[in-house]
Design a protein around this motif. Structure first.
Motif, PDB file in Angstrom:
ATOM      1  N   PRO A  18      42.173  29.620  35.069  1.00 55.89           N
ATOM      2  CA  PRO A  18      41.004  29.812  34.211  1.00 55.89           C
ATOM      3  C   PRO A  18      41.279  30.932  33.209  1.00 55.89           C
ATOM      4  O   PRO A  18      41.989  31.883  33.512  1.00 55.89           O
ATOM      5  N   ASP A  89      33.192  30.567  31.001  1.00 52.83           N
ATOM      6  CA  ASP A  89      33.317  29.299  30.260  1.00 52.83           C
ATOM      7  C   ASP A  89      33.401  28.070  31.169  1.00 52.83           C
ATOM      8  O   ASP A  89      33.214  26.945  30.712  1.00 52.83           O
ATOM      9  N   ASP A  90      33.669  28.276  32.460  1.00 53.47           N
ATOM     10  CA  ASP A  90      33.681  27.123  33.368  1.00 53.47           C
ATOM     11  C   ASP A  90      32.334  26.970  34.083  1.00 53.47           C
ATOM     12  O   ASP A  90      32.216  26.222  35.044  1.00 53.47           O
TER      13      ASP A  90
END
Ligand SMILES: Nc1nc2c(ncn2[C@@H]2O[C@H](COP(=O)(O)OP(=O)(O)O)[C@@H](O)[C@H]2O)c(=O)[nH]1
Ligand SMILES: [Mg+2]
Length: 219
Positions: A18, A89-90
């Protein structure tokens, strides 16, 4: 390598780690007591350390914000627990808890005596707390106050929590240490503390991804 390209079909390459991009970050609340905090909801990661250790700078670096957590050359001026809410962002949503810095000589006796119980109360009773990041200056290492906190986290009362709090030691201001001394200094610190130790610099960004992956693992 197109850093900004949209990820499409998976390739034969190993999966990407990530990027730890923070798409939202905001200040939620400040409290002078653990009981004044917002009701527990999101998973929480707490940050503690002596005044001036670089905690606000690290929080800003972790959140990718310039000055959301205030930094200052005058230590000891943040005497409250500050709560930040962030979104990655995930989709991962978390709260970062900025605990008051300790060890500042000019803090009154009264404040000093209140600090320990407040912190212990928070660490023992906050059900959403997953990790405590303890910051020490890489050039100073573990001092008495820091040691007390490490010991507290491994004490029987602390380990009877439903879900244990993972202690993570972060050695700040890594950029101030000559490159040739970094590895051995970090290894010695980790050995002395008995806790996983990560070197960090909010000037260069060193350690940011490693700290994020440790924090993610604690969730
Ligand atoms: N060289 C260097 N200076 C830092 C770093 N982190 C913080 N500082 C400086 O150390 C001082 C205290 O930082 P701050 O984040 O306010 O510490 P806090 O009191 O723990 O919140 C400030 O002058 C910062 O600019 C770092 O990684 N490298
Ligand atoms: Mg600060």
């Amino acid at each position: 390598m197109g850093e900004s390209s949209v990820q499409t079909a998976p390739s034969a390459e190993k999966p990407r780690a990530p990027l730890n991009r923070v798409i939202d970050a905001e200040f939620v609340a400040g409290a002078t007591k653990a009981t004044g905090l917002p009701a527990p909801a999101l998973a929480e990661l707490a940050f503690a350390g002596r005044s001036n250790v670089g905690k606000s700078s690290l929080l800003n670096a972790m959140m990718q914000r310039k000055s959301l957590a205030r930094t200052s050359g005058t230590p000891g001026c943040t005497r409250q627990i500050n709560v930040f809410s962030i979104k990655m962002d995930d989709g991962l949503a978390l709260q970062l808890i900025d605990l008051p810095g300790y060890g500042y000589a000019k803090v009154s006796k009264k404040e000093k005596s209140e600090w320990g119980p407040m912190l212990e109360g928070y660490l023992l009773e906050r059900p959403t707390l997953r990790a405590l990041v303890l910051l020490v200056d890489v050039r100073r290492g573990l001092e008495d106050d820091d040691r007390q906190l490490v010991d507290f986290l491994s004490s029987p009362q602390s380990t009877t929590r439903n879900k244990p709090v993972e202690p993570i030691l972060v050695a700040t201001k890594l950029d101030k240490l000559p490159l040739s001394q970094r590895k051995t200094t970090l290894a010695a610190l980790q050995k002395a503390a008995g806790v996983r130790t990560i070197g960090f610099s909010s000037v260069t960004g060193d350690g940011r991804d490693e700290l994020w992956s440790r924090l993610r693992a604690s969730l």
